[in-house]
Every structure is written in structure tokens, then in C-alpha cells.
Motif scaffolding. Structure first.
Motif, PDB file in Angstrom:
ATOM      1  N   GLU A   1       0.828  -1.205   0.000  1.00 48.21           N
ATOM      2  CA  GLU A   1       0.000   0.000   0.000  1.00 48.21           C
ATOM      3  C   GLU A   1       0.864   1.257   0.000  1.00 48.21           C
ATOM      4  O   GLU A   1       0.637   2.184  -0.787  1.00 48.21           O
ATOM      5  N   VAL A   2       1.873   1.311   0.882  1.00 44.94           N
ATOM      6  CA  VAL A   2       2.701   2.523   0.949  1.00 44.94           C
ATOM      7  C   VAL A   2       3.605   2.651  -0.274  1.00 44.94           C
ATOM      8  O   VAL A   2       4.059   3.746  -0.609  1.00 44.94           O
ATOM      9  N   SER A   3       3.857   1.523  -0.971  1.00 45.68           N
ATOM     10  CA  SER A   3       4.687   1.544  -2.182  1.00 45.68           C
ATOM     11  C   SER A   3       3.857   1.729  -3.448  1.00 45.68           C
ATOM     12  O   SER A   3       4.422   1.867  -4.534  1.00 45.68           O
ATOM     13  N   GLN A   4       2.518   1.671  -3.301  1.00 46.39           N
ATOM     14  CA  GLN A   4       1.613   1.724  -4.452  1.00 46.39           C
ATOM     15  C   GLN A   4       1.993   0.648  -5.478  1.00 46.39           C
ATOM     16  O   GLN A   4       2.047   0.897  -6.684  1.00 46.39           O
ATOM     17  N   ALA A   5       2.250  -0.545  -4.984  1.00 46.89           N
ATOM     18  CA  ALA A   5       2.720  -1.652  -5.826  1.00 46.89           C
ATOM     19  C   ALA A   5       1.541  -2.455  -6.364  1.00 46.89           C
ATOM     20  O   ALA A   5       1.466  -3.680  -6.189  1.00 46.89           O
ATOM     21  N   TYR A   6       0.620  -1.788  -7.016  1.00 45.00           N
ATOM     22  CA  TYR A   6      -0.575  -2.452  -7.559  1.00 45.00           C
ATOM     23  C   TYR A   6      -0.604  -2.343  -9.079  1.00 45.00           C
ATOM     24  O   TYR A   6      -0.159  -1.329  -9.625  1.00 45.00           O
ATOM     25  N   PRO A   7      -1.144  -3.393  -9.718  1.00 43.75           N
ATOM     26  CA  PRO A   7      -1.651  -4.634  -9.142  1.00 43.75           C
ATOM     27  C   PRO A   7      -0.520  -5.451  -8.511  1.00 43.75           C
ATOM     28  O   PRO A   7       0.629  -5.399  -8.948  1.00 43.75           O
ATOM     29  N   LEU A   8      -0.889  -6.220  -7.486  1.00 43.02           N
ATOM     30  CA  LEU A   8       0.054  -7.014  -6.703  1.00 43.02           C
ATOM     31  C   LEU A   8      -0.243  -8.492  -6.914  1.00 43.02           C
ATOM     32  O   LEU A   8      -1.389  -8.923  -6.774  1.00 43.02           O
TER      33      LEU A   8
END
Length: 694
Positions: free
Chosen positions: A243-250
């Protein structure tokens, strides 16, 4: 002709060196490489001597005797260290270190080794399995909805290579070796920032050790080998880090037994992100989800479209599952990670495991490669830069602690329960929901619907026969409780049809293999595990599963003699190789001291919180030095889940009563009654869910 006598002399000296090294200490990676190089060269020399028709028979016989002598020494060495036995197999894959040492031996006697052919790269999807590849319809819909969403290839492009001082050195062997010889007692954990107050959903809170790891991700760190012991919340750390890395889609790759739990935890920690679980061919997945969860067993069917999905992050849970790089699942995971790196600038990559090392230090290889720290032959990118900056080479003794720190700083995070005891409760219960999606699971859900329909029929008959003129709008909850009470009273005399007791037993049987599999994972990750079950047949399945997985166990049952019982207890407590004790909840729930373990698996639910607490207290007692975690295996979307909620709602009543509360404590019959009330009520509210066949 090759100078056979010179080769023989080199082999004789080398085998004596290896014999002495193994006699002094356990075989290090360099000793194993030397051992395997000798075995390779010995095999080649024997084939050369046998095929040499230009020499006399007497000469060949003498040479073969000398080779047999060297082989005998190799055999004696292997007997001292069983890890070396596998290296003598004809199909053993030579390590890079062994191939390099073989080349050095040949050069020492003036023989130029033949150039090695480049390795053949096998396709990630075997042609025989290609026809199993699927693309779910919802994924096609997503692709059509985003036709112009292009990957950022430019951002992912690596920087131009610079001249390297260490270019001529073999570095992977020394890097692995640095974790065996240069630890000095220091923990393998990167320096983490101070925790910060992160915005998490109401009712949840990151513990300080979790918040520090998340802070590292927020500060820009993007690769982690998260090796915390079980029970320290690796799942939550990963989800909040994404979430804090905005690593989406995951993409999340997990063992089957924890797949449902990952979906549940995603819903708790990141409720604004949609999570979807791939089951089978993926007909029911949400192609527009932010978090895609897939288990190793079905990865081969989906690796094609997963590689093109556009993931910006990937989490591999129980990452020691990929340690064998020749396995298909390891190749799929490594391929997906490489495709994500090729399309995304600095993706979030996380390997979660309480056991990064199982057999030897080489188990690091696949995990480091997944994280992009190394490839098949050399360190990459930041790791290479760090090694260069040390100004050292593997010829320098101080290279090894410096190299170890370089790897740790890339993202190794390891905390033990005892290290963060102040962060976590001394005793906690963690629910692990599992999906029963096999034939047994379908049968259980069908039987539960049949039980619900029988309760509804009994309720409707009672409602129709009632003489009272009083009309109750909607559901008559008083009558519901009466019907549930009648059902419970009649249970002991009925001979046909399912009841609440037979249902729970069947659910326990269906969960047994999954629960034992999780116990085996815990044993490999965190040491000894206590496994509790109520029924003998559930214990039988668990023990069969542990035996199949190669996990040693002891057993405590009600039909054992006191001598046999104590022998099994002593084996678990005193033998380091006995990893699990499989216990009957009634026979071992009281009176035992099993504090050698801090992890407990509750494969079947108790009818009361008190019975559950007594089982946990076998490990959570005076003398226990670590926080205790009880992992409660819950069959999702079944009566099992309802009963777990009921037990929790009644938890603590006994303690409050002892402290002077006027509230009455609950019996097991209360929970059984409430379970039937809940089942009947839901069937009346949602009749369509209980109609028809499974």
C-alpha cells in the motif's frame, strides 16, 4: 594422450585435503565444491583409462586400482557428512564452484579444459503443459478495457555496464560462504527506520517491529527477504508495504493452505483494494482486482497471462518452496519476477519465509534470484556496486563480513519472537481459514444444506401446527430456538441423516491434511509444533501426511499405556529431530508440559473456549521463554466458521464469572444449540442458498 599420472596425483592430493577438512568440521560450500570436482574428474579419468586401447592391460589395471582407492576415500568422507552423498549421484548437477575447481585441477597439470557449451534455457511452460494454459474471461475483459496501457520498458531498462574491478572473480560462492563463516553472532537483519504512524483500518494496529519494516518500504526500499519467525505478522507487513509503495496490481503466490487467509487479511488491512483468489482455471476471478492471489499448485495454468498482467509488485509466501530451481514452480516464479522487472521500474518484490535455509546455504540461490540480487552466475546491480565499493576481493579475509553485510542491506529482515516479545502478546490465537474445494468439501457443503433443509421443514411444520392465535412477523426466533433444541435433543437417538456432531467430524477429517501440511511448514520455520485433534481418524490422516512430507513426529493418544505415552512425550521434548507431536485433545489437553514448543496447531475446534485454552496451556506455562501462538484451522464457509465465532463470543465468560460477574458461563451444549440456531436462521433468511443440490 592426457598425462594420466599427473591427473592422478592431483586427485590424490585433493581427496586427502577434503578428507582432512571434513574430519575437522562440517563441509563448507568450498569443501563441497572440491568434493564434487574430484568426483567429476574421477569419473572422467576412469572412462578415459577404460577406453585407452594404446596402453597395456597391466597399466590400465594399475590405474584403475589407484582410481578405486581415491573413490574409496570419497566414499568414507561422504559417510561422515550425509550432505555429500547426493553429490556422488550420476545425475547430480555440478555447482558452478565445482565446475570452476575442476577446470583449475586440469589447468594445474597442463590440460586446457574444453569450452563449456552455453546452458540450454528450457521454456518456462513445458510444451506438454502448454495446452493447460488458460486465460480467464474476466482477464480478457480487463485487457480489452485497457488497450492502451503500455508497460514502462524505458524506466525498467538497466543502466549501462561499467568496468568492474571484480569482473574476473567468481563471487556467488564467496557470497553464500559469507553467511556460514562471517556471521560472528550478528543477526542477519538490515537496519530499519524508526516506526511511523501509518494509516491502517480502524481496529487494527501495526506492532512496532511491523511498522519499522513498512517504514523501509515507504522510504523507497523495494526488495525484501522477510524471514521473521511465524506469528510475527509477515502477511500484514507485506500488504501494508504494498500500500505505501503503491505496488498495484500485486501478485501473491502462496501455498494452497494459506490462500484463503491471504484474501481475508487483504480485506482487513487494505479494504479499499479488491482482492481475488485464483481457483482451478480461474473462472470466478475478478480480472479488475488490485491483489491477485494464486497457489503454487495451479501456477502452471496461469503463468502466461500473469506475466502480461502488468503487476508492479510480487510477494512469494513460504519462499523456501522455490529453493529447487529445477522444479517447474520455481521456474514459473522466477520467470514472472523477471517479466515484472522488465516492465516496471523498481517493483516491490518480497520473499516471505521463516526458513530461508533448509538443507544448506545454497538454498539462498533461488530466493536471491527472485529478488533480482543475482542471476545464474553473478551478482547484479546494487549488490555488484556494493561489493565493488568495499575495495576487497575474495582473497581478502575481511571480504566475507563486508559481503555478508552487502547482501543483508539489500533487504534481509529477520526477527525472532523472543526479540520482539514486548511487541506481541504472550499468548494469542491466529485463525487460518482454509477452503475445502475438493470432493470432500463439496460433500460437506451438501450435507450442511441437507441439515438446514431438515431444520427448516421442522420449523415450518411446527409453525403450521401451532394453535396460538398470535402472529409473529418475519422469523419467529423463539420457535427457531425451540426447533434447534429439539434437534439437539434428538441427535443421540437418530440413526440417519447428518447432525451437528457428525458434520464437525467430517469437517475435521477434510481439514486434517491441510492442518498437518501447515504444521510441517511451521516445524521447518520455527521448530517444534504441537498438533491437537479431537478424533482418532483426524490424527491418523495428520500422521500419514507428516510421514509423506518426511517430518518426524510422536503421538499422544488415549489408548496408550503410561509407559508408551511417556516415551512419546520424551521423544518430542528431548529429540531435536522429532518436530511435531500429534495429540488427542482429550488425552493430552491437560496435565502435560510441552513448553519446548511455542507454536500450536488446532486442527479441530473445541466446543468450549475452556477446552481450547487448556490445550494452549500445554505450551503456554511457567518456563516458556517465547510468546505462544495457537493456529486455529477453520474451514471457510461451513459450520466450522460459525462455531469458531460462537466460541470466541463466549470466551472469557468463565474468567469473568470467577472475578465476580453475574453472567453465567456457557457449556458445550450452549455452543451446539447456538450453532443450530445460526444455521436455521440463515436458511430462513436466505432460502435460495440452501435449495437444490451441491
Amino acid at each position: 594422450m592426457r598425462p594420466g599420472d599427473d591427473v592422478m596425483a592431483v586427485l590424490a592430493r585433493a581427496v586427502r585435503d577434503v578428507e582432512g577438512a571434513v574430519a575437522r568440521r562440517a563441509a563448507t560450500p568450498s569443501v563441497r565444491a572440491e568434493f564434487q570436482a574430484i568426483a567429476l574428474l574421477l569419473r572422467e579419468e576412469r572412462a578415459r583409462v577404460v577406453a585407452d586401447e594404446s596402453s597395456s592391460a597391466a597399466y590400465r589395471s594399475e590405474q584403475l586400482k589407484r582410481l578405486d582407492g581415491i573413490a574409496a576415500i570419497l566414499g568414507r568422507v561422504a559417510v561422515r557428512d550425509s550432505a555429500l552423498l547426493a553429490l556422488l549421484a550420476d545425475d547430480a548437477i555440478p555447482s558452478e564452484g565445482a565446475k570452476e575447481r575442476r577446470r583449475d585441477m586440469l589447468k594445474a597439470v597442463g590440460i586446457e579444459p574444453e569450452p563449456e557449451e552455453p546452458p540450454v534455457v528450457e521454456p518456462a511452460v513445458d510444451p506438454a503443459l502448454a495446452e493447460r494454459q488458460v486465460v480467464p474471461q474476466s482477464v480478457i475483459s480487463r485487457q480489452l478495457a485497457n488497450p492502451f496501457l503500455a508497460p514502462d520498458f524505458e524506466a525498467a531498462r538497466p543502466a549501462p555496464a561499467r568496468p568492474r574491478r571484480l569482473a574476473g572473480w567468481e563471487l556467488l560462492g564467496p557470497l553464500f560462504s559469507s553467511f556460514e563463516r562471517a556471521g560472528g553472532g550478528a543477526p542477519a537483519c538490515m537496519e530499519l527506520p524508526e516506526p511511523a504512524p501509518w494509516q491502517v483500518p480502524a481496529g487494527l494496529e501495526l506492532m512496532p517491529h511491523q511498522a519499522r519494516m513498512v517504514a523501509a518500504a515507504a522510504a523507497g526500499h523495494r526488495t525484501f527477504l522477510l524471514a521473521d519467525e511465524p506469528g510475527l505478522g509477515k502477511t500484514a507487513q507485506s500488504l501494508v508495504a504494498a500500500e505505501v509503495s503503491q505496488a498495484y496490481p500485486l501478485l501473491v503466490v502462496v501455498p494452497n493452505v494459506v490462500k484463503t487467509n491471504w484474501a481475508r487479511e487483504a480485506g482487513r488491512w487494505t479494504p479499499n483494494r479488491r482482492a481475488t483468489v485464483i481457483q482451478g482455471n480461474g473462472e470466478r476471478i475478478d480480472g479488475f482486482a488490485d491483489v491477485v492471489i494464486v497457489n503454487y499448485e495451479v501456477l502452471d495454468r496461469h503463468v502466461g497471462w500473469l506475466g502480461d498482467f502488468g503487476f508492479r509488485g510480487m510477494v512469494v509466501d513460504e519462499a523456501h518452496f522455490i529453493k529447487n530451481k529445477t522444479s517447474q514452480r520455481s521456474q514459473h516464479v522466477l520467470e514472472l519476477a523477471e517479466r515484472i522487472r522488465s516492465r516496471t521500474a523498481r517493483p516491490l518484490l518480497m520473499a516471505l519465509t521463516g526458513t530461508p535455509l533448509i538443507n544448506d546455504i545454497d538454498d539462498f540461490r533461488a530466493i536471491w534470484q527472485f529478488l533480482g540480487w543475482i542471476d545464474d552466475t553473478q551478482p547484479l546491480g546494487p549488490l555488484t556496486d556494493c561489493l565493488e565499493e568495499t575495495g576487497l576481493t575474495p582473497a581478502d579475509r575481511s571480504f566475507y563480513p563486508a559481503a555478508r553485510q552487502c547482501v543483508i542491506d539489500l533487504g534481509i529482515v529477520r526477527r525472532r519472537k523472543v526479540d520482539v516479545a514486548a511487541d506481541i502478546p504472550a499468548r494469542r490465537i491466529a485463525d487460518l481459514p482454509v477452503e475445502l474445494d475438493d470432493k470432500a468439501g463439496r460433500s460437506i457443503r451438501a450435507a450442511e444444506r441437507e441439515l438446514a433443509r431438515r431444520l427448516v421443514k421442522r420449523y415450518e411444520s411446527a409453525l403450521a401446527a401451532r394453535e396460538s392465535a398470535t402472529v409473529v412477523e418475519g422469523i419467529d426466533h423463539g420457535l427457531v430456538r425451540k426447533v434447534a433444541g429439539w434437534e439437539l435433543k434428538d441427535t443421540s437417538t437418530k440413526t440417519a441423516g447428518e447432525n451437528v456432531f457428525s458434520m464437525m467430524r467430517r469437517i475435521g477429517q477434510a481439514k486434517a491434511g491441510l492442518a498437518a501440511d501447515y504444521a510441517a511448514q511451521l516445524a521447518r520455520s520455527a521448530g517444534k509444533v504441537v498438533f491437537f485433534a479431537k478424533h482418532v481418524d483426524v490424527m491418523d490422516v495428520a500422521e500419514e501426511t507428516l510421514e509423506r512430507l518426511g517430518v518426524r513426529y510422536s503421538s499422544i493418544r488415549g489408548d496408550q499405556t503410561p509407559t508408551s505415552r511417556q516415551k512419546n512425550i520424551d521423544a518430542f521434548v528431548n529429540d531435536p529431530d522429532v518436530a511435531v507431536v500429534v495429540c488427542s485433545l482429550t488425552a493430552a489437553g491437560v496435565g502435560l508440559n510441552l513448553q519446548v514448543a511455542s507454536n500450536i496447531v488446532l486442527a479441530e475446534l473445541s466446543w468450549t473456549d475452556a477446552e481450547q485454552t487448556q490445550a494452549i496451556d500445554r505450551a503456554h506455562r511457567i518456563g516458556q521463554t517465547e510468546p505462544v501462538t495457537a493456529w486455529r484451522i477453520i474451514a471457510a464457509q461451513t459450520l466450522d466458521a460459525r462455531i469458531a465465532e460462537l466460541i470466541d463470543s463466549k470466551a472469557g465468560l468463565a474468567a469473568r464469572a470467577l472475578d465476580g460477574s453475574d453472567e453465567e458461563t456457557q457449556s458445550s451444549a450452549d455452543v451446539q444449540l447456538e450453532a443450530l440456531v445460526a444455521l436455521l436462521t440463515q436458511a430462513l433468511v436466505q432460502p435460495e442458498a440452501y435449495a437444490g443440490r451441491s
